[in-house]
Design a protein around this motif. Structure first.
Motif, PDB file in Angstrom:
ATOM      1  N   LEU A 168     -32.856  84.891  74.476  1.00 30.75           N
ATOM      2  CA  LEU A 168     -33.558  84.550  73.235  1.00 30.75           C
ATOM      3  C   LEU A 168     -33.049  85.489  72.158  1.00 30.75           C
ATOM      4  O   LEU A 168     -33.237  86.685  72.231  1.00 30.75           O
ATOM      5  CB  LEU A 168     -35.066  84.733  73.405  1.00 30.75           C
ATOM      6  CG  LEU A 168     -35.695  83.928  74.529  1.00 30.75           C
ATOM      7  CD1 LEU A 168     -37.060  84.485  74.874  1.00 30.75           C
ATOM      8  CD2 LEU A 168     -35.811  82.490  74.111  1.00 30.75           C
ATOM      9  N   SER A 190     -40.773  72.147  76.044  1.00 25.37           N
ATOM     10  CA  SER A 190     -39.440  71.699  75.659  1.00 25.37           C
ATOM     11  C   SER A 190     -39.196  71.871  74.170  1.00 25.37           C
ATOM     12  O   SER A 190     -38.125  71.554  73.681  1.00 25.37           O
ATOM     13  CB  SER A 190     -39.277  70.230  76.035  1.00 25.37           C
ATOM     14  OG  SER A 190     -40.314  69.500  75.434  1.00 25.37           O
ATOM     15  N   LYS A 250     -38.687  74.490  72.684  1.00 20.78           N
ATOM     16  CA  LYS A 250     -37.677  75.502  72.385  1.00 20.78           C
ATOM     17  C   LYS A 250     -36.268  74.913  72.378  1.00 20.78           C
ATOM     18  O   LYS A 250     -35.334  75.535  71.878  1.00 20.78           O
ATOM     19  CB  LYS A 250     -37.759  76.651  73.392  1.00 20.78           C
ATOM     20  CG  LYS A 250     -37.490  76.284  74.819  1.00 20.78           C
ATOM     21  CD  LYS A 250     -37.571  77.546  75.674  1.00 20.78           C
ATOM     22  CE  LYS A 250     -37.248  77.263  77.110  1.00 20.78           C
ATOM     23  NZ  LYS A 250     -38.332  76.671  77.872  1.00 20.78           N
ATOM     24  N   GLU A 251     -36.115  73.703  72.927  1.00 19.74           N
ATOM     25  CA  GLU A 251     -34.790  73.095  72.913  1.00 19.74           C
ATOM     26  C   GLU A 251     -34.309  72.842  71.501  1.00 19.74           C
ATOM     27  O   GLU A 251     -33.100  72.756  71.266  1.00 19.74           O
ATOM     28  CB  GLU A 251     -34.807  71.773  73.696  1.00 19.74           C
ATOM     29  CG  GLU A 251     -35.256  71.910  75.139  1.00 19.74           C
ATOM     30  CD  GLU A 251     -34.394  72.865  75.928  1.00 19.74           C
ATOM     31  OE1 GLU A 251     -33.179  72.903  75.681  1.00 19.74           O
ATOM     32  OE2 GLU A 251     -34.924  73.598  76.770  1.00 19.74           O
ATOM     33  N   ILE A 267     -32.504  83.336  80.672  1.00 16.38           N
ATOM     34  CA  ILE A 267     -32.189  82.733  79.389  1.00 16.38           C
ATOM     35  C   ILE A 267     -32.229  83.812  78.320  1.00 16.38           C
ATOM     36  O   ILE A 267     -32.939  84.801  78.433  1.00 16.38           O
ATOM     37  CB  ILE A 267     -33.130  81.578  79.018  1.00 16.38           C
ATOM     38  CG1 ILE A 267     -34.551  82.067  78.825  1.00 16.38           C
ATOM     39  CG2 ILE A 267     -33.123  80.522  80.077  1.00 16.38           C
ATOM     40  CD1 ILE A 267     -35.437  80.950  78.354  1.00 16.38           C
ATOM     41  N   LYS A 279     -24.883  79.426  73.573  1.00 15.56           N
ATOM     42  CA  LYS A 279     -25.685  79.171  74.770  1.00 15.56           C
ATOM     43  C   LYS A 279     -26.951  80.021  74.799  1.00 15.56           C
ATOM     44  O   LYS A 279     -27.335  80.572  75.816  1.00 15.56           O
ATOM     45  CB  LYS A 279     -24.889  79.441  76.052  1.00 15.56           C
ATOM     46  CG  LYS A 279     -23.677  78.582  76.232  1.00 15.56           C
ATOM     47  CD  LYS A 279     -23.964  77.493  77.269  1.00 15.56           C
ATOM     48  CE  LYS A 279     -22.747  76.665  77.553  1.00 15.56           C
ATOM     49  NZ  LYS A 279     -22.396  75.776  76.473  1.00 15.56           N
ATOM     50  N   GLU A 280     -27.537  80.175  73.623  1.00 20.72           N
ATOM     51  CA  GLU A 280     -28.771  80.939  73.597  1.00 20.72           C
ATOM     52  C   GLU A 280     -29.738  80.258  72.634  1.00 20.72           C
ATOM     53  O   GLU A 280     -29.367  79.383  71.874  1.00 20.72           O
ATOM     54  CB  GLU A 280     -28.510  82.382  73.174  1.00 20.72           C
ATOM     55  CG  GLU A 280     -27.889  82.486  71.807  1.00 20.72           C
ATOM     56  CD  GLU A 280     -27.424  83.891  71.481  1.00 20.72           C
ATOM     57  OE1 GLU A 280     -27.253  84.688  72.414  1.00 20.72           O
ATOM     58  OE2 GLU A 280     -27.234  84.163  70.299  1.00 20.72           O
ATOM     59  N   TYR A 281     -30.990  80.707  72.697  1.00 16.37           N
ATOM     60  CA  TYR A 281     -32.013  80.164  71.808  1.00 16.37           C
ATOM     61  C   TYR A 281     -32.152  81.110  70.625  1.00 16.37           C
ATOM     62  O   TYR A 281     -32.453  82.284  70.812  1.00 16.37           O
ATOM     63  CB  TYR A 281     -33.357  80.067  72.537  1.00 16.37           C
ATOM     64  CG  TYR A 281     -33.360  79.067  73.662  1.00 16.37           C
ATOM     65  CD1 TYR A 281     -32.967  79.432  74.938  1.00 16.37           C
ATOM     66  CD2 TYR A 281     -33.759  77.754  73.435  1.00 16.37           C
ATOM     67  CE1 TYR A 281     -32.960  78.516  75.961  1.00 16.37           C
ATOM     68  CE2 TYR A 281     -33.751  76.834  74.454  1.00 16.37           C
ATOM     69  CZ  TYR A 281     -33.352  77.224  75.721  1.00 16.37           C
ATOM     70  OH  TYR A 281     -33.348  76.311  76.726  1.00 16.37           O
ATOM     71  N   TYR A 320     -32.001  75.597  70.407  1.00 16.78           N
ATOM     72  CA  TYR A 320     -30.889  75.970  71.284  1.00 16.78           C
ATOM     73  C   TYR A 320     -29.565  75.889  70.538  1.00 16.78           C
ATOM     74  O   TYR A 320     -29.276  74.901  69.869  1.00 16.78           O
ATOM     75  CB  TYR A 320     -30.890  75.022  72.488  1.00 16.78           C
ATOM     76  CG  TYR A 320     -29.924  75.419  73.556  1.00 16.78           C
ATOM     77  CD1 TYR A 320     -28.803  74.650  73.832  1.00 16.78           C
ATOM     78  CD2 TYR A 320     -30.128  76.575  74.287  1.00 16.78           C
ATOM     79  CE1 TYR A 320     -27.924  75.014  74.819  1.00 16.78           C
ATOM     80  CE2 TYR A 320     -29.258  76.950  75.276  1.00 16.78           C
ATOM     81  CZ  TYR A 320     -28.150  76.165  75.537  1.00 16.78           C
ATOM     82  OH  TYR A 320     -27.267  76.535  76.510  1.00 16.78           O
ATOM     83  N   ASP A 321     -28.815  76.914  70.648  1.00 20.70           N
ATOM     84  CA  ASP A 321     -27.517  76.959  69.977  1.00 20.70           C
ATOM     85  C   ASP A 321     -26.427  76.707  71.001  1.00 20.70           C
ATOM     86  O   ASP A 321     -26.231  77.504  71.927  1.00 20.70           O
ATOM     87  CB  ASP A 321     -27.343  78.348  69.343  1.00 20.70           C
ATOM     88  CG  ASP A 321     -26.096  78.426  68.497  1.00 20.70           C
ATOM     89  OD1 ASP A 321     -25.752  79.528  68.068  1.00 20.70           O
ATOM     90  OD2 ASP A 321     -25.473  77.361  68.271  1.00 20.70           O
ATOM     91  N   GLU A 322     -25.696  75.596  70.843  1.00 21.98           N
ATOM     92  CA  GLU A 322     -24.738  75.193  71.873  1.00 21.98           C
ATOM     93  C   GLU A 322     -23.596  76.177  72.016  1.00 21.98           C
ATOM     94  O   GLU A 322     -23.128  76.452  73.119  1.00 21.98           O
ATOM     95  CB  GLU A 322     -24.170  73.811  71.533  1.00 21.98           C
ATOM     96  CG  GLU A 322     -25.182  72.680  71.596  1.00 21.98           C
ATOM     97  CD  GLU A 322     -25.686  72.420  72.994  1.00 21.98           C
ATOM     98  OE1 GLU A 322     -26.743  71.797  73.125  1.00 21.98           O
ATOM     99  OE2 GLU A 322     -25.034  72.871  73.960  1.00 21.98           O
ATOM    100  N   ARG A 375     -36.337  82.110  83.193  1.00 23.31           N
ATOM    101  CA  ARG A 375     -36.907  80.861  82.700  1.00 23.31           C
ATOM    102  C   ARG A 375     -38.330  80.664  83.214  1.00 23.31           C
ATOM    103  O   ARG A 375     -39.207  80.168  82.514  1.00 23.31           O
ATOM    104  CB  ARG A 375     -36.024  79.698  83.148  1.00 23.31           C
ATOM    105  CG  ARG A 375     -36.360  78.388  82.501  1.00 23.31           C
ATOM    106  CD  ARG A 375     -35.355  77.339  82.907  1.00 23.31           C
ATOM    107  NE  ARG A 375     -34.122  77.466  82.148  1.00 23.31           N
ATOM    108  CZ  ARG A 375     -33.930  76.927  80.955  1.00 23.31           C
ATOM    109  NH1 ARG A 375     -34.886  76.233  80.391  1.00 23.31           N
ATOM    110  NH2 ARG A 375     -32.788  77.084  80.317  1.00 23.31           N
TER     111      ARG A 375
END
Lengths: 215, 634
Positions: free
Chosen positions: B44, B69, B71-72, B42, B80-82, B75-77, B55
């Protein structure tokens, strides 16, 4: 003043000790082990490539030098059993994993052992268990060996148990074990007696399958 | 369990196969991984700097932001990263914590920004590794002191409505607050100086008549000096009384050093007033006057440097004490040697060892008065050794005191060693609590787990389970491992509290129980269990529970499970092995349930059935004809 002179005279001895430890440290850091290639390990064990990768990452994280010596092994294993003392059992486990008896468990030993435990047939698993109990690897489990193993397992429970752990609990457990396993009552359990008896015991058979999907 | 070795949990679980042939009881079911996915990388993104990790690495610490959870939310759609809008430099240390299990505090980092980042990511600072913890604590303490100083300054500038007493106290402590305080400060300073000078001049021989020998001024101008003394003492007394009145805590003020100095300074005058004409005591009284010199210490209120000197000496007390001790040792040694060396010579001044002390001290401090000198050759040799060593020994304490003084001066009060020890103790206590928290977590989740399953069986609704905390997969696997160990050895883990209770109660085999039966109608037990099992209490039955408690409340260790469509189980334990899977699961769970101790008031008139005795392991008994499975732990 006299005291100062005495103190100065003591210094040289300490310096000798210090040089020794520096040499020791150099030795330790020189030991580095790189495992065989991924393909070879894939062929020798029943793990897939990805599983081997995951296993190696975890292994290397805790043991950057590539091998586990007994103290590190005991340390790691003890962290899973905070209430008791897992060092004796870890010692036996270490000997079971260290198949070439060189005092350290490399990644190959580690992964071979795990392959048997997780992906092996029941026969192989029972073989491994027998090997664990047979401390001197002479092919027979005597009562003393079993008692040692049993005490090591009970040590892991620690002292705060319910019901309170008594002195003869391991011994009683060993008696039960021998009654079950030792068919010809000769005081030792051979590998055939062991495997026979375990295969006839549903409980044991079922529990052997318990950890199938650990990885 | 240290999450740092989470990667080895599969190994530990696999190695548990070594227990299987030894165990006599069936093992509990392994927790299933509901949504097992392959380990993935993942990304960051922290303020533009991208960090990547597995992960699983982050999942090691499920009670932090990155491991849970939570960190969800970040999340940037699209990418695709946090994404975290935080400091990337500090994030480096935080991510390393997940990777290595050790949290480090970088020295160049500001302490408050570091604390903020830790708080944001949900990491407690106590787990900072030993290598960096001292530094962290020191910086934190300095910061706290600085904040306190700032607050005090702010407090001074604004003036809330304070009582007259508080304003007076503030004026005394900090003369710069108002002009009155400043005036008072200078007046007292002046009078202290006057008093000291008076004491000094009193003894100077001034002017004499030719027939008399020199008289000290004190005796010549007695009245004048007496007036001066009286004036000074009056001022000091008034000042002391005012301070006493204004002090927020009078008892603490009276115990403080400054107040004792004040009292000692003015006391001789009053004692002198009281016993003026008694000739015998006046001799003693005269010596009391020497205490008047303590008035000079009152200057320490006026001088910061003097106070720091006092603190320095106090803080170096141990070093000074040690040096005094070694000095004493050296003096005794050399005095003895000199005495015996000079014993032979005639008309020697070294009449005894204590007499030689004087010589040794004078020589070692390189004073060399010359009133005592050795005459023999041996005496001269040892005398020279004495003076040479004196230089060394005397020179030792000076750098220590100097460095201490400068350290204190620059930092303006360093914390006590005692306070640091207390902080260390507190830190160790916190770490110990979090460690016992993990072993307690197992016991706790065991209780929760069993209740859950008990409620399962009684067909309870969802919301009765909501109070359970969801444990991570790692934790549940670890608990399963500990559970297998319990089954192997046929003993259970309990926490220390219960264990000590057990010890105190003696052998539990003597517990004659009437077992607990609520063997009444089936329908009743269902609701009974679900109601009572919530009232779980962690107390074991104590030995005071002799049969037939009058109040009718019996603490049981039993749970009744209503199974209406199961064939009656036989009483022997081994037969459990022959039961089909489901029943085995039931038995396993009922075996587990024994640890949930439940208080159930015995309804009157129930007859005890069966026997509460048995081997200290879960046994299953049935009542013939009914399909109530009764499980007791004793």
């Amino acid at each position: 003043m006299g005291a100062l002179m005495v103190i100065f005279s003591l210094q040289p001895k300490q310096r000798n000790k210090r040089t020794d430890s520096v040499e020791d440290e150099l030795e330790l850091s020189a030991v580095r082990h790189r495992p065989e290639g991924l393909e070879q390990l894939e062929a020798q064990t029943r793990f897939t490539r990805k599983e081997l990768q995951v296993l190696y990452r975890g292994f290397k994280n805790e043991c950057p030098s590539g091998v586990v010596n007994e103290d590190t092994f005991k340390d790691i294993y003890s962290q899973f059993f905070p209430q008791g003392d897992a060092s004796t059992y870890a010692h036996f486990l270490f000997n079971a994993f260290d198949t070439d008896h060189n005092g350290s468990v490399s990644f190959e030993d580690f992964v071979m052992g795990l392959s048997i435990l997780l992906r092996g047939s029941v026969q192989e698993k029972l073989n491994w268990a027998f090997n664990l109990y047979d401390i001197n690897k002479d092919g027979y489990i005597t009562k003393e060996e079993m008692l040692d193993i049993m005490k090591a397992i009970y040590d892991m429970m620690g002292k705060c148990t319910y019901p309170i752990l008594k002195e003869e609990a391991p011994r009683q457990h060993v008696e039960i074990f021998f009654q079950k396993m030792d068919k010809n009552k000769d005081g030792v359990v051979t590998i055939d007696e062991f495997i026979d008896c375990c295969q006839n015991d549903e409980n044991i058979m079922r529990s052997m399958q318990l950890f199938e999907n650990v990885i | 369990m240290a999450a740092g070795v989470a990667a080895w949990l599969p190994f530990a679980r696999a190695a548990a196969i070594g227990w299987m042939p030894v165990a006599n009881l069936p093992m509990p079911v392994a927790p299933t991984e509901k949504n097992k996915r392959q380990d993935e990388l993942i990304v960051l993104n922290v303020s533009g700097r991208r960090f990547q990790t597995w992960r699983n690495t982050l999942d090691r610490y499920p009670d932090t932001l990155l491991g849970s959870s939570e960190k969800e939310f970040f999340y940037d759609e699209e990418t695709k990263e946090y994404f975290f809008d935080r400091d990337p430099d500090v994030f480096r240390s935080i991510l390393n914590f997940y990777r290595t299990g050790k949290l480090h505090y970088p020295r160049y980092e500001c302490i408050s920004s570091y604390d903020e980042e830790l708080a944001f990511f949900g990491i407690i600072p106590e787990i900072i590794g030993d290598c960096c913890y001292e530094e962290y604590k020191d910086r934190k303490r300095e910061n706290a002191e600085r904040l306190m100083d700032d607050q005090e300054d702010n407090k001074d500038s604004k003036l809330p409505n304070m009582t007259f007493r508080e304003t007076m106290w503030r004026a005394f402590e900090n003369p710069h607050t108002s002009t009155m305080a400043l005036v008072f400060y200078y007046v007292t300073g002046f009078f202290i100086a006057v008093s000291v000078i008076t004491n000094v001049v009193e003894t100077v021989p001034c002017g004499s008549s030719p027939n008399q020998k020199d008289v000290p001024c004190g005796e010549r101008y007695t009245v004048a000096f007496f007036c001066m003394d009286t004036a000074c003492v009056m001022i000091f007394t008034v000042e002391y009384l005012l301070r006493l009145f204004a002090a927020p805590s009078r008892y603490r003020f009276m115990r403080s050093v400054m107040s004792i100095i004040d009292v000692v300074a003015i006391l001789p005058y009053y004692i002198g007033l009281v016993m003026t004409n008694n000739e015998d005591v006046s001799g003693a009284f005269v010596t009391l006057r020497v205490f008047r010199v303590f008035r000079i210490f009152k200057f320490s209120r006026h001088s910061q440097g003097l106070r720091i000197l006092g603190y320095t000496l106090k803080s170096c007390a141990s070093e000074l004490g040690f040096l005094l001790f070694s000095l004493t040792m050296a003096i005794i040694i050399f005095a003895t040697v000199m005495f015996y060396a000079e014993k032979g010579s005639t008309s020697s001044k070294f009449t005894s060892i204590p007499a030689s002390f004087w010589y040794t001290i004078v020589t070692m401090t390189t004073l060399g008065y010359g009133d005592m000198v050795p005459k023999t050759i041996a005496g001269k040799i040892f005398g020279s050794i004495c003076s040479l060593s004196g230089v060394l020994v005397i020179a030792l304490p000076v750098p220590v005191i100097v460095s201490n003084f400068s350290r204190i001066y620059h930092q303006n009060q360093r914390a006590d060693k005692r306070r640091a020890q207390k902080v260390q103790k507190a830190r160790l206590a916190r770490i110990r609590i979090s460690k016992t928290g993990t072993s307690n977590a197992f016991l706790h989740s065991k209780r929760n787990g069993l209740l859950n399953e008990a409620l399962d069986l009684t067909g309870s609704t969802e919301d009765e389970r909501h109070h359970n905390k969801t444990t991570s997969l790692l934790e549940s696997q670890h608990h399963h491992l500990l559970h297998c160990l319990e089954k192997t050895t046929n003993h259970e883990f309990v926490d220390e509290h219960l264990y000590e209770q057990n010890c105190l109660e003696g052998a539990l085999q003597n517990y004659t129980s009437r077992s607990p039966s609520l063997s009444s109608s089936g329908g009743l037990t269902g609701t009974c269990c679900s109601r009572r099992s919530r009232r779980k209490s962690a107390h074991l039955p104590n030995s005071a529970m002799s049969p037939g408690p009058p109040h009718g409340l019996q603490e049981l260790s039993a749970v009744h499970i209503h199974r209406s469509d199961r064939p009656p189980l036989s009483t022997s334990r081994s037969s459990l092995n022959l039961m089909p899977d489901e029943a085995m699961r039931l038995n396993c769970k009922s075996g587990q349930i024994t640890t949930a101790i439940i208080s159930i008031p015995t309804p009157p008139g129930t007859t005890p059935e069966g026997d509460g005795h048995g081997p200290p392991s879960p046994s299953v008994q049935t009542t013939a004809g009914s399909s109530v499975v009764k499980v007791s732990a004793l």
